[in-house]
Design a protein around this motif. Structure first.
Motif, short mmCIF file in Angstrom:
data_model
loop_
_atom_site.label_atom_id
_atom_site.label_comp_id
_atom_site.label_asym_id
_atom_site.label_seq_id
_atom_site.Cartn_x
_atom_site.Cartn_y
_atom_site.Cartn_z
N PRO A 40 0.81 -1.22 0.00
CA PRO A 40 0.00 0.00 0.00
C PRO A 40 0.85 1.27 0.00
CG PRO A 40 -0.10 -1.15 2.13
CD PRO A 40 1.05 -1.71 1.37
N SER A 41 0.20 2.35 -0.47
CA SER A 41 0.78 3.70 -0.35
C SER A 41 0.33 4.30 0.96
CB SER A 41 0.24 4.61 -1.45
OG SER A 41 0.62 4.19 -2.70
N ALA A 42 0.84 5.48 1.24
CA ALA A 42 0.34 6.26 2.39
C ALA A 42 -1.08 6.71 2.08
CB ALA A 42 1.23 7.47 2.58
N GLU A 46 -1.21 12.33 2.68
CA GLU A 46 -0.29 12.20 3.81
C GLU A 46 1.15 12.56 3.43
OE1 GLU A 46 -0.90 12.08 6.77
OE2 GLU A 46 0.89 11.34 7.78
N THR A 47 1.59 12.08 2.26
CA THR A 47 2.98 12.37 1.87
C THR A 47 3.17 13.88 1.68
OG1 THR A 47 3.00 10.22 0.82
CG2 THR A 47 4.83 11.66 0.29
N ASN A 48 2.16 14.53 1.06
CA ASN A 48 2.24 16.00 0.90
C ASN A 48 2.28 16.69 2.26
OD1 ASN A 48 2.20 15.85 -1.86
ND2 ASN A 48 0.02 16.30 -2.06
N GLY A 73 4.52 7.67 6.31
CA GLY A 73 3.14 7.58 5.80
C GLY A 73 2.79 6.14 5.48
N GLU A 74 3.68 5.44 4.83
CA GLU A 74 3.43 4.05 4.43
C GLU A 74 3.49 3.12 5.65
OE1 GLU A 74 4.60 6.17 2.26
OE2 GLU A 74 3.53 5.71 0.42
N GLN A 75 4.28 3.49 6.65
CA GLN A 75 4.35 2.63 7.86
C GLN A 75 3.00 2.59 8.56
OE1 GLN A 75 7.80 3.17 10.34
NE2 GLN A 75 6.87 2.14 12.07
N GLY A 135 5.08 0.42 0.71
CA GLY A 135 5.57 0.88 -0.59
C GLY A 135 6.46 2.09 -0.42
N PHE A 136 7.13 2.51 -1.52
CA PHE A 136 7.79 3.82 -1.60
C PHE A 136 9.11 3.89 -0.83
CE2 PHE A 136 7.40 8.41 0.15
CZ PHE A 136 7.87 9.04 -0.98
N GLN A 137 9.49 2.81 -0.13
CA GLN A 137 10.65 2.94 0.75
C GLN A 137 11.58 1.75 0.70
OE1 GLN A 137 9.50 1.70 5.04
NE2 GLN A 137 7.92 3.12 4.37
N GLY A 149 10.92 8.23 -4.76
CA GLY A 149 10.34 9.26 -5.63
C GLY A 149 8.83 9.18 -5.60
N ARG A 150 8.17 10.31 -5.92
CA ARG A 150 6.72 10.37 -5.84
C ARG A 150 6.08 9.30 -6.73
NH1 ARG A 150 4.56 14.58 -3.09
NH2 ARG A 150 3.02 12.95 -2.69
N GLY A 151 5.06 8.67 -6.20
CA GLY A 151 4.41 7.59 -6.94
C GLY A 151 5.18 6.28 -6.85
N GLY A 152 6.17 6.22 -5.96
CA GLY A 152 7.10 5.09 -5.93
C GLY A 152 6.54 3.76 -5.45
N SER A 153 5.34 3.77 -4.88
CA SER A 153 4.78 2.49 -4.44
C SER A 153 4.49 1.55 -5.61
CB SER A 153 3.48 2.70 -3.66
OG SER A 153 3.74 3.45 -2.53
N ASP A 154 4.21 2.14 -6.78
CA ASP A 154 4.03 1.29 -7.97
C ASP A 154 5.30 0.47 -8.19
OD1 ASP A 154 1.59 2.55 -8.54
OD2 ASP A 154 2.55 4.08 -9.78
N1 ASP Z 1 3.09 7.99 -0.87
C1 ASP Z 1 4.02 8.23 -1.96
C2 ASP Z 1 3.60 9.47 -2.76
O1 ASP Z 1 2.62 10.11 -2.43
C3 ASP Z 1 4.21 7.04 -2.84
C4 ASP Z 1 2.99 6.62 -3.64
O2 ASP Z 1 1.87 7.08 -3.39
O3 ASP Z 1 3.17 5.80 -4.54
O4 ASP Z 1 4.28 9.84 -3.68
#
Ligand code: ASP
Ligand code: ADP
Ligand code: MG
Length: 416
Positions: A40-42, A46-48, A73-75, A135-137, A149-154
């Motif tokens: 999962p993502s945050a 939350e990341t913002n 956020g992801e934790q 994700g993301f970490q 990087g942003r969107g990194g959970s993908d």
């Molecule tokens: N939480 C991170 C972001 O907002 C990673 C993600 O959503 O994929 O960029």
């Protein structure tokens, strides 16, 4: 029985009710006998929020410490999702990136995954648990928490799927697949049942943020079957139906069923254009300018050098808008004098619009149709770049949405 990886984005994890829905969906797959790893993502926003907190203290945050903050956020998400599964009577266990570990390089805020230790994951799956990985970490070789990087959970999800040789990586998001363009900009955009990996890579790297570019690269390198689908449907819909929904990324060109020339229109709002005026036209100039920009860790995209007149030329290139001020400062304060340029002109209000399709390989006339369409709308093209399967133009940002809509229509991409 199959091993599948599910990825849920910020909106999908955006509230306690949504997290409970994610748990129901995951439980459904697990009940059907599948091994499920969830990334999962945050929770959305939350990341913002975390980046905002950091900036309130340090306007240009220290990158190591920023990763320490944003990775939390992801934790939170993984722990909550694990509990939601337990409430449904499932056995579940969550891990942060460093606990797995997901090993990355040391580039804070844009780290690349180097390897994923699958031992702990497999051991827990074999015990019948749902495994949830933040994700993301990840963690760098020097023991620091990094983010991708942003969107990194993908990217985390596809990397986990590659490491485990999962039968599919399912990217659940707030739209029901990959569309011919962002459905939030063009309401009659059409969902693609399939898209080739190469087209998806271009779409992502040219601005369609439905998948992080790096995740598509990884899917391609490791041939991970990847599907983008909706997390907003009823979580209890039959698995057979869900498993066929959305958009599948394919690796064979002949699966390019729809035989269209153009598959999609991508756009990126946040571009900036810089022209170095009156540069002496001699060998080494381009590398002097671009070398200095690259050394400042700024990515240059399109480049044009004009024909020289009286031994002088103009050199134009684009950079991501967030790096514009740094690039201008560098050029004005250092490079301009070093290379003897007369002026530096910048425009931070430009956007990039691209038409993408592997059908371009076998069809001529795509460029003329694209330029003709833009001209009919009175849109001036500032820069052009092409590759085998895409054409991109830089235009004034105020025409971006108009250009996207006009091109989407001109190439016949609307819903039937
Ligand atoms: N939480 C991170 C972001 O907002 C990673 C993600 O959503 O994929 O960029
Ligand atoms: P998530 O939080 O699930 O990772 P993102 O916001 O990162 O979701 O990505 C999904 C969004 O991508 C959609 O809401 C949509 O607005 C946008 N998007 C941009 N281009 C496309 C496209 N071609 N097809 C589908 N969605 C797109
Ligand atoms: Mg995303």
């Amino acid at each position: 029985m199959a091993l599948v990886v599910h990825k849920y984005g910020g909106t999908s994890m955006g509230s306690i009710d949504r997290i409970k829905n994610v748990a129901r969906r995951v439980a459904k797959w697990h009940n059907a006998g599948h091994q499920v790893v969830v990334v999962p993502s945050a929770m959305s926003g939350e990341t913002n929020r975390l980046i905002g907190l950091a900036r309130e203290i340090m306007p240009e945050p220290d990158q190591r410490e920023l990763d320490m903050v944003t990775s939390t956020g992801e934790q939170v998400s993984v722990g909550l999702l694990s509990m939601a599964l337990m409430q449904l009577g499932k056995r579940a266990v969550s891990f942060t990136g460093w606990q797995v570990p997901v090993k990355t390089d040391t580039s804070h805020t844009k780290a690349r995954i180097q390897s994923i230790d699958e031992e702990k994951i497999t051991e827990n799956l074999d015990q019948g648990k749902v495994v949830i990985i933040a994700g993301f970490q990840g963690i760098s070789e020097d023991g620091n928490i990094t983010t991708l990087g942003r969107g990194g959970s993908d990217t985390s999800a596809v990397a986990v799927a590659a490491a485990l040789k999962a039968s599919e990586c399912l990217i659940y998001t707030d739209v029901d697949g990959v569309y011919t363009t962002d459905p939030r900009v063009v309401t009659d955009a059409r969902r693609l049942k399939k898209i080739t990996f190469e087209e998806m890579l271009e779409m992502a790297s040219l601005g369609s943020k439905v998948l992080q570019t790096r995740s598509v690269e990884l899917a391609g390198n490791y041939h991970v079957p990847t599907r983008v689908l909706s997390s907003m449907t009823d979580p209890d819909i039959p698995i057979e139906e869900e498993a066929k929904s959305g958009t599948l990324i394919t690796f064979e060109e002949d699966s390019h069923m729809e035989q269209t020339v153009i598959s999609g229109i991508a756009f990126s709002r946040d571009e900036a254009k810089i022209t170095v005026v009156g540069v002496p036209d001699r060998p080494g100039i381009a590398s002097q300018i671009l070398g200095a920009i690259a050394a400042a860790n700024i990515e240059v995209d399109m480049i044009i050098q004009n024909q020289s007149i009286n031994g002088k030329t103009d050199f134009t290139f684009t950079v991501p808008r967030p790096d514009y001020n740094r690039a201008m400062d560098l050029l004005n304060n250092r490079i301009k004098a070093e290379i003897g340029a007369t002026d530096i002109i910048g425009d931070a209000k430009v956007s990039k619009v691209s038409a993408i399709g592997i059908g371009m390989r076998s069809h001529v006339g795509v460029a003329s149709k694209m330029f003709g369409t833009l001209s009919e709308e009175g849109i001036n093209i500032l820069m052009i770049s092409t590759s085998e399967i895409k054409i991109s133009v830089i235009i004034d940002e105020k025409y971006m949405e108009l250009a996207v809509r006009a091109l989407h229509k001109a190439f016949g991409l609307e819903q039937m």
